[in-house]
Design an enzyme around this catalytic site. Structure first.
Site, PDB file in Angstrom:
ATOM      1  N   HIS A 241     -63.255 -19.257 -20.669  1.00  0.00           N
ATOM      2  CA  HIS A 241     -62.582 -20.640 -20.975  1.00  0.00           C
ATOM      3  C   HIS A 241     -64.021 -21.205 -21.593  1.00  0.00           C
ATOM      4  CE1 HIS A 241     -62.698 -25.319 -20.810  1.00  0.00           C
ATOM      5  NE2 HIS A 241     -61.771 -25.294 -20.021  1.00  0.00           N
ATOM      6  N   GLU A 296     -55.123 -22.695 -18.033  1.00  0.00           N
ATOM      7  CA  GLU A 296     -53.537 -22.229 -18.131  1.00  0.00           C
ATOM      8  C   GLU A 296     -52.901 -20.823 -17.075  1.00  0.00           C
ATOM      9  OE1 GLU A 296     -56.788 -22.750 -20.027  1.00  0.00           O
ATOM     10  OE2 GLU A 296     -56.301 -24.394 -21.151  1.00  0.00           O
TER      11      GLU A 296
END
Length: 355
Positions: A241, A296
């Site tokens: 991330h 995700e």
């Protein structure tokens, strides 16, 4: 010079704090883990909107009424959605919402109806009218799938909506604040944010996680597939991330929500094997970097387990985040300050004027 505005403080907010080093997401003084899976979506929205966004005390009832009003507004426009993607259709429908008079609850309700309606029309299916008595999560799930969810499905979906409701000054939220700072209405701010979310660098990551699982196929192929992908220099979707340097806190609450659906027709067991294979391989090949699971990865698994089509992942996210966009827009307008950053000119200069 800072590119991409990384590290630039553009606003002060009481809404959310993203601590990338510690792996924390704080919403209005609560850790995400205290809210997701425990509070309803309406309760979390009321928390975000407290003393900031005017709204009725009974937000559940008001959202139900708002969904009905939005459906009545959108119904004549349904033929115009033919040929549009789900995101394009959602944007089109929300553009029919007025900026004045400002009604944040109606706008949030409309986002849920627009999402479900646009998704079904894009799939060639008949749009489903809302049911006023249901909670917002339950009715959105029913409208987008065409059938009601059971208790476990609604709880999992609601956990996702809470996890997605706000996340600092990301691209779409910043866009909402910029538009709101011009004193444009809430609908304009939300539509602009939706446009920012449409870009694949912001809102398009969960779908490729499922593409990766498709390619792996079975648990016994996970280790070899992951090693081969890393050797080719490919990115493992759902890992790492931009902000979080440790595990994304949203990943754990979503994984817990996915586990509620374990044993049904889904790929949760395969995903867990791929997660472990990916974490081991990345630790070995990139020892200087902490690349952990992000939101995700389990977003993709949860929405797939709920029979949400991949093309609908970003619209569903937008319907959840609309509450956050509205809160940030209202907070920005309270400052009375137009957002107007400076730029550094790097183009050619005119020749000196000769007298």
């Amino acid at each position: 010079m800072t590119t991409g505005l990384d590290g630039v403080i553009a606003a002060q907010t009481r809404l959310s704090h993203v601590d990338g080093e510690a792996g924390r997401l704080i919403l209005c003084g609560y850790e995400l883990e205290q809210l997701a899976g425990h509070w309803t979506y309406e309760e979390v929205v009321a928390l975000l909107w407290q003393d900031l966004v005017p709204h009725p005390a009974d937000l559940r009832q008001a959202l139900g009424s708002g969904r009905t009003q939005a459906w009545q507004r959108f119904s004549p426009l349904l033929p115009c959605l033919d040929g549009m993607s789900a995101m394009e259709g959602m944007r089109f429908l929300l553009a029919a919402m007025p900026d004045e008079p400002v009604d944040a609850t109606l706008l949030l309700a409309a986002a849920g109806v627009a999402m479900a309606t646009a998704m079904r029309r894009a799939a060639g299916e008949m749009a489903i009218a809302p049911e006023i008595h249901l909670g917002h999560a339950a009715d959105m799930l029913r409208m987008l799938r065409g059938r009601a969810g059971d208790i476990a499905e609604i709880r999992a979906f609601e956990t996702y909506l809470v996890a997605a409701v706000d996340h600092g000054l990301n691209a779409s939220t910043f866009t909402a604040r910029v538009v709101a700072s011009t004193e444009a209405g809430l609908a304009s701010a939300v539509i602009a944010a939706l446009g920012a979310l449409k870009g694949p660098l912001h809102g398009g990551a969960p779908g490729p996680v499922l593409d990766m699982l498709d390619a792996i196929g079975s648990a016994d192929r996970a280790d070899v597939w992951v090693e081969t992908a890393i050797a080719r220099g490919e990115r493992l979707m759902g890992f790492g991330h931009r902000i979080y340097r440790v595990r994304d806190p949203r990943a754990d609450v979503l994984k817990a929500a996915v586990n509620v659906l374990r044993g049904r027709s889904n790929r949760i067991a395969l995903a867990e094997v791929v997660e472990q294979a990916g974490l081991k391989a990345l630790a070995r090949h990139k020892p200087g970097r902490r690349l952990d699971i992000n939101t995700e990865f389990y977003t993709a698994l949860l929405l797939e387990a709920l029979d949400v089509p991949r093309a609908g992942f970003t619209p569903v996210f937008a319907s959840a985040r609309t509450a956050g966009w509205i809160a940030h827009a209202c907070e920005q307008q309270q400052t009375g300050r137009l957002l107007r950053p400076a730029s550094q000119y790097v183009g050619p200069w005119p020749e000196p004027h000769l007298a």
